[in-house]
Scaffold this active site. Structure first.
Site, mmCIF file in Angstrom:
data_model
loop_
_atom_site.group_PDB
_atom_site.id
_atom_site.type_symbol
_atom_site.label_atom_id
_atom_site.label_comp_id
_atom_site.label_asym_id
_atom_site.label_seq_id
_atom_site.Cartn_x
_atom_site.Cartn_y
_atom_site.Cartn_z
ATOM 1 N N GLU A 40 0.833 -1.222 0.000
ATOM 2 C CA GLU A 40 0.000 0.000 0.000
ATOM 3 C C GLU A 40 0.867 1.273 0.000
ATOM 4 O OE1 GLU A 40 -1.766 0.854 3.827
ATOM 5 O OE2 GLU A 40 -3.523 1.785 2.917
ATOM 6 N N LYS A 111 -9.632 1.876 -1.934
ATOM 7 C CA LYS A 111 -9.778 1.311 -0.585
ATOM 8 C C LYS A 111 -11.133 1.704 0.003
ATOM 9 C CE LYS A 111 -7.079 1.387 3.766
ATOM 10 N NZ LYS A 111 -5.862 1.991 4.364
ATOM 11 N N CYS A 146 -5.021 -3.016 3.332
ATOM 12 C CA CYS A 146 -4.645 -2.716 4.718
ATOM 13 C C CYS A 146 -5.830 -2.817 5.701
ATOM 14 C CB CYS A 146 -3.944 -1.353 4.762
ATOM 15 S SG CYS A 146 -2.857 -1.175 6.213
HETATM 16 O O1 LIG Z 1 -5.827 -1.651 11.113
HETATM 17 C C1 LIG Z 1 -4.667 -1.389 11.451
HETATM 18 O O2 LIG Z 1 -4.220 -1.719 12.538
HETATM 19 C C2 LIG Z 1 -3.736 -0.686 10.495
HETATM 20 C C3 LIG Z 1 -4.434 -0.081 9.319
HETATM 21 C C4 LIG Z 1 -3.579 0.851 8.554
HETATM 22 O O3 LIG Z 1 -2.487 1.160 8.947
HETATM 23 C C5 LIG Z 1 -4.024 1.380 7.265
HETATM 24 O O4 LIG Z 1 -5.091 1.003 6.770
HETATM 25 O O5 LIG Z 1 -3.286 2.211 6.675
#
Ligand SMILES: O=C(O)CCC(=O)C(=O)O
Length: 266
Positions: A40, A111, A146
């Site tokens: 990402e 996303k 993510c």
């Molecule tokens: O859910 C998490 O602990 C991390 C999510 C995250 O860092 C993101 O989506 O950029």
């Protein structure tokens, strides 16, 4: 089906331009793989909020250019991770780009679940509204990014749409690494699918990245896991294993959908 996950470092001592060149060369090294995955927001860093607006790109911008050529040179399907997308008519988006082996942009995925609660990405970016799958000759990819990993209903939607390999580029923080590994395995087991979860290495904007990219098979076995530093994981997947697992342990067929909401019966 050979998959390579490039857990690229995102340290701030490297310029975005230099990282793009390096990412392209790492992709080219993967000639012979069927699918290559980057994480990402690797050009800018998932927590570099102050750079999002200045580094936002259009869908035919510099990352597109570099990744399209790299996919074609290597002759691979390339999930090029995500960029900060500048939509001329809307907000910024955290958008993944998937290229076919001739370098064509096959699909994009915005996303859906934005991270940060009332800060950061959650307020700086728009939310995707569409589930995305990509048909490859050997498998159907289901795309997520993510924080999406925490929302099982998204993955069920992807499986219902035919996904057999769930691909999750991330910039996951090191302090919640246990969640990353646990959730990746859970998504594989409950959806009887391969999970390819590709994170970043290094530290940017003061956030140490978890690394530990992971490949899990449809039975929940961990096939490969990276360390915390930059590394490329290469794993052979057997697409028939998804069908076999779903036939031999047909839990997905036992779902009970559409039950009424809780009533007052004693
Ligand atoms: O859910 C998490 O602990 C991390 C999510 C995250 O860092 C993101 O989506 O950029």
């Amino acid at each position: 089906m050979r998959a390579s996950l490039i857990q690229i470092g995102v340290n701030p001592d490297e310029s975005i331009e230099a990282r793009r060149l390096r990412a392209a060369s790492l992709v080219r090294e993967q000639r012979g793989a069927d699918l290559v995955v980057l994480p990402e927001l690797w050009p800018v860093g998932a927590f570099a909020y102050e750079s999002f607006a200045t580094e936002a790109e259009s869908l035919d911008g510099p990352t597109y250019e570099a990744m399209s050529k790299a996919a074609a040179d290597a002759g691979v399907w390339l999930h090029a991770g995500s960029i900060v997308e500048r939509d001329p008519d809307g907000p910024l988006y955290n958008t993944s780009l998937v290229f076919s082996p001739d370098g064509e942009l096959a699909r994009t995925y915005r996303k859906i679940h934005r991270f940060g609660f009332d800060q950061g990405e959650a307020v700086m970016m728009g939310a995707g509204e569409e589930l995305v799958t990509v048909r490859l000759p050997e498998a159907t990819l289901g795309l997520a990014t993510c924080y999406d990993l925490r929302f099982p209903e998204l993955f069920r939607g992807l499986v219902d749409a035919g996904a057999t390999v769930l691909v999750i580029p991330a910039g996951w923080p090191a302090r919640r690494r246990e969640h990353w590994t646990l959730l990746a395995r859970a998504r594989a087991v409950e959806n009887q699918s391969y999970v390819l979860a590709c994170g970043t290495a290094g530290t940017h904007a003061g956030v140490e990245q978890a690394g530990h990219s992971i490949v899990v098979d449809p039975w929940g076995e961990v096939l490969a896991v990276a360390g915390p530093a930059e590394e490329t994981l290469t794993v052979d997947l057997d697409p028939a294993k998804v069908t076999e697992t779903r036939e031999q342990f047909p839990a997905l067929k036992d779902r009970r959908l559409g039950l009424p909401a809780p009533g007052n019966r004693r």
